[in-house]
Design a protein around this motif. Structure first.
Motif, PDB file in Angstrom:
ATOM      1  N   ASN A 109       3.274  21.051  54.290  1.00 13.86           N
ATOM      2  CA  ASN A 109       4.474  21.241  55.116  1.00 13.86           C
ATOM      3  C   ASN A 109       4.206  22.148  56.307  1.00 13.86           C
ATOM      4  O   ASN A 109       4.628  21.852  57.431  1.00 13.86           O
ATOM      5  CB  ASN A 109       5.627  21.798  54.284  1.00 13.86           C
ATOM      6  CG  ASN A 109       6.291  20.745  53.444  1.00 13.86           C
ATOM      7  OD1 ASN A 109       6.207  19.555  53.712  1.00 13.86           O
ATOM      8  ND2 ASN A 109       6.967  21.180  52.405  1.00 13.86           N
ATOM      9  N   GLN A 110       3.507  23.255  56.091  1.00 16.14           N
ATOM     10  CA  GLN A 110       3.212  24.177  57.192  1.00 16.14           C
ATOM     11  C   GLN A 110       2.324  23.509  58.241  1.00 16.14           C
ATOM     12  O   GLN A 110       2.549  23.653  59.437  1.00 16.14           O
ATOM     13  CB  GLN A 110       2.553  25.455  56.668  1.00 16.14           C
ATOM     14  CG  GLN A 110       2.260  26.471  57.735  1.00 16.14           C
ATOM     15  CD  GLN A 110       3.512  27.005  58.420  1.00 16.14           C
ATOM     16  OE1 GLN A 110       4.597  27.002  57.864  1.00 16.14           O
ATOM     17  NE2 GLN A 110       3.360  27.458  59.645  1.00 16.14           N
ATOM     18  N   SER A 111       1.333  22.762  57.790  1.00 14.95           N
ATOM     19  CA  SER A 111       0.421  22.091  58.722  1.00 14.95           C
ATOM     20  C   SER A 111       1.147  21.042  59.555  1.00 14.95           C
ATOM     21  O   SER A 111       0.960  20.959  60.771  1.00 14.95           O
ATOM     22  CB  SER A 111      -0.733  21.438  57.950  1.00 14.95           C
ATOM     23  OG  SER A 111      -1.440  22.416  57.241  1.00 14.95           O
TER      24      SER A 111
ATOM     25  N   PRO B 167       5.581  34.563  53.581  1.00 13.51           N
ATOM     26  CA  PRO B 167       4.606  34.873  52.540  1.00 13.51           C
ATOM     27  C   PRO B 167       4.675  36.316  52.015  1.00 13.51           C
ATOM     28  O   PRO B 167       4.584  36.537  50.809  1.00 13.51           O
ATOM     29  CB  PRO B 167       3.258  34.599  53.214  1.00 13.51           C
ATOM     30  CG  PRO B 167       3.569  33.564  54.245  1.00 13.51           C
ATOM     31  CD  PRO B 167       4.946  33.932  54.751  1.00 13.51           C
ATOM     32  N   GLU B 168       4.852  37.297  52.902  1.00 12.24           N
ATOM     33  CA  GLU B 168       4.912  38.696  52.464  1.00 12.24           C
ATOM     34  C   GLU B 168       6.124  38.951  51.570  1.00 12.24           C
ATOM     35  O   GLU B 168       6.043  39.699  50.601  1.00 12.24           O
ATOM     36  CB  GLU B 168       4.938  39.654  53.664  1.00 12.24           C
ATOM     37  CG  GLU B 168       3.656  39.646  54.468  1.00 12.24           C
ATOM     38  CD  GLU B 168       3.669  38.620  55.592  1.00 12.24           C
ATOM     39  OE1 GLU B 168       4.499  37.680  55.577  1.00 12.24           O
ATOM     40  OE2 GLU B 168       2.821  38.738  56.487  1.00 12.24           O
TER      41      GLU B 168
ATOM     42  N   PHE C 291       1.829  21.067  63.648  1.00  9.66           N
ATOM     43  CA  PHE C 291       1.396  19.921  64.434  1.00  9.66           C
ATOM     44  C   PHE C 291       2.557  19.370  65.269  1.00  9.66           C
ATOM     45  O   PHE C 291       2.419  19.114  66.472  1.00  9.66           O
ATOM     46  CB  PHE C 291       0.836  18.834  63.500  1.00  9.66           C
ATOM     47  CG  PHE C 291       0.458  17.565  64.209  1.00  9.66           C
ATOM     48  CD1 PHE C 291      -0.802  17.418  64.769  1.00  9.66           C
ATOM     49  CD2 PHE C 291       1.358  16.511  64.308  1.00  9.66           C
ATOM     50  CE1 PHE C 291      -1.154  16.241  65.414  1.00  9.66           C
ATOM     51  CE2 PHE C 291       1.012  15.341  64.957  1.00  9.66           C
ATOM     52  CZ  PHE C 291      -0.244  15.201  65.516  1.00  9.66           C
ATOM     53  N   LEU C 292       3.716  19.177  64.634  1.00  9.25           N
ATOM     54  CA  LEU C 292       4.867  18.601  65.333  1.00  9.25           C
ATOM     55  C   LEU C 292       5.423  19.540  66.404  1.00  9.25           C
ATOM     56  O   LEU C 292       5.839  19.093  67.479  1.00  9.25           O
ATOM     57  CB  LEU C 292       5.957  18.216  64.333  1.00  9.25           C
ATOM     58  CG  LEU C 292       5.570  17.056  63.409  1.00  9.25           C
ATOM     59  CD1 LEU C 292       6.645  16.853  62.345  1.00  9.25           C
ATOM     60  CD2 LEU C 292       5.328  15.779  64.187  1.00  9.25           C
ATOM     61  N   ILE C 293       5.406  20.821  66.150  1.00 11.19           N
ATOM     62  CA  ILE C 293       5.842  21.792  67.171  1.00 11.19           C
ATOM     63  C   ILE C 293       4.878  21.746  68.350  1.00 11.19           C
ATOM     64  O   ILE C 293       5.298  21.678  69.512  1.00 11.19           O
ATOM     65  CB  ILE C 293       5.932  23.211  66.582  1.00 11.19           C
ATOM     66  CG1 ILE C 293       7.132  23.308  65.634  1.00 11.19           C
ATOM     67  CG2 ILE C 293       6.046  24.254  67.689  1.00 11.19           C
ATOM     68  CD1 ILE C 293       7.186  24.590  64.809  1.00 11.19           C
TER      69      ILE C 293
ATOM     70  N   ARG D 239      -3.388  35.947  49.881  1.00  5.98           N
ATOM     71  CA  ARG D 239      -2.891  36.945  50.839  1.00  5.98           C
ATOM     72  C   ARG D 239      -1.707  36.408  51.642  1.00  5.98           C
ATOM     73  O   ARG D 239      -0.745  37.114  51.903  1.00  5.98           O
ATOM     74  CB  ARG D 239      -4.013  37.362  51.786  1.00  5.98           C
ATOM     75  CG  ARG D 239      -3.641  38.509  52.718  1.00  5.98           C
ATOM     76  CD  ARG D 239      -4.780  38.844  53.666  1.00  5.98           C
ATOM     77  NE  ARG D 239      -5.033  37.818  54.643  1.00  5.98           N
ATOM     78  CZ  ARG D 239      -4.267  37.567  55.712  1.00  5.98           C
ATOM     79  NH1 ARG D 239      -3.193  38.259  55.932  1.00  5.98           N
ATOM     80  NH2 ARG D 239      -4.579  36.610  56.560  1.00  5.98           N
ATOM     81  N   LEU D 240      -1.784  35.135  52.006  1.00  2.00           N
ATOM     82  CA  LEU D 240      -0.723  34.518  52.802  1.00  2.00           C
ATOM     83  C   LEU D 240       0.444  34.010  51.957  1.00  2.00           C
ATOM     84  O   LEU D 240       1.468  33.620  52.491  1.00  2.00           O
ATOM     85  CB  LEU D 240      -1.298  33.360  53.624  1.00  2.00           C
ATOM     86  CG  LEU D 240      -2.293  33.759  54.712  1.00  2.00           C
ATOM     87  CD1 LEU D 240      -2.957  32.529  55.303  1.00  2.00           C
ATOM     88  CD2 LEU D 240      -1.599  34.583  55.790  1.00  2.00           C
TER      89      LEU D 240
END
Length: 138
Positions: A43-45, A115-116, A49-51, A32-33
């Motif tokens: 990469n997203q994780s 993702p969409e 975390f860094l943000i 779905r994502l």
């Protein structure tokens, strides 16, 4: 960066994390994502975390997904304080940014991370991996 230096390097992660990522990628939620590969999850994780801890500049968080349409994606550019359309077509240039009037820019890179948008393009037969368009159907 020195000439010839790779832009990314392999990183080893714990076996338990790798297994958890594999289970996630097999889930309906991942589909779905729009997640298909381990590197997308990692990469997203790491980015989140860094943000969260203040080590990734707001510039990395410059764009916001506004909407996805049949032939384009609209993005809010926080730095420029304006909407930007990124168009997708079956002829060259396959991707085009209305603001930059180019087929390669930060807006396009961001559009290829939504993702969409990825799901819609893949349903039309596009092949996109790690932010790169590998195939556009005729």
């Amino acid at each position: 960066m020195d000439e010839g230096e790779p832009t990314s390097k392999p990183v080893k992660i714990a076996t338990s994390l790798k297994e958890a990522i594999r289970r996630f990628l097999e889930s309906e939620e991942a589909r779905r994502l729009g997640y298909r590969y381990e590197i997308d999850v990692v990469n997203q994780s790491v980015r989140e975390f860094l943000i969260k801890h203040g080590f990734l500049e707001l510039e990395e968080n410059r764009f916001e997904h506004f909407n996805v349409y049949e032939d384009h994606v609209t993005i809010w550019d926080k730095k420029l304080r304006r909407l930007v359309d990124v168009y997708f077509s079956g002829r060259k240039p396959y991707i085009f940014c209305s603001l930059c009037e180019d087929s390669e820019c930060d807006h396009i890179q961001f559009a290829l991370s939504i993702p969409e948008a990825l799901k819609a393009l893949k349903e039309k037969g596009w092949r996109i991996e790690e932010g790169k368009v590998l195939y556009v159907p005729p």
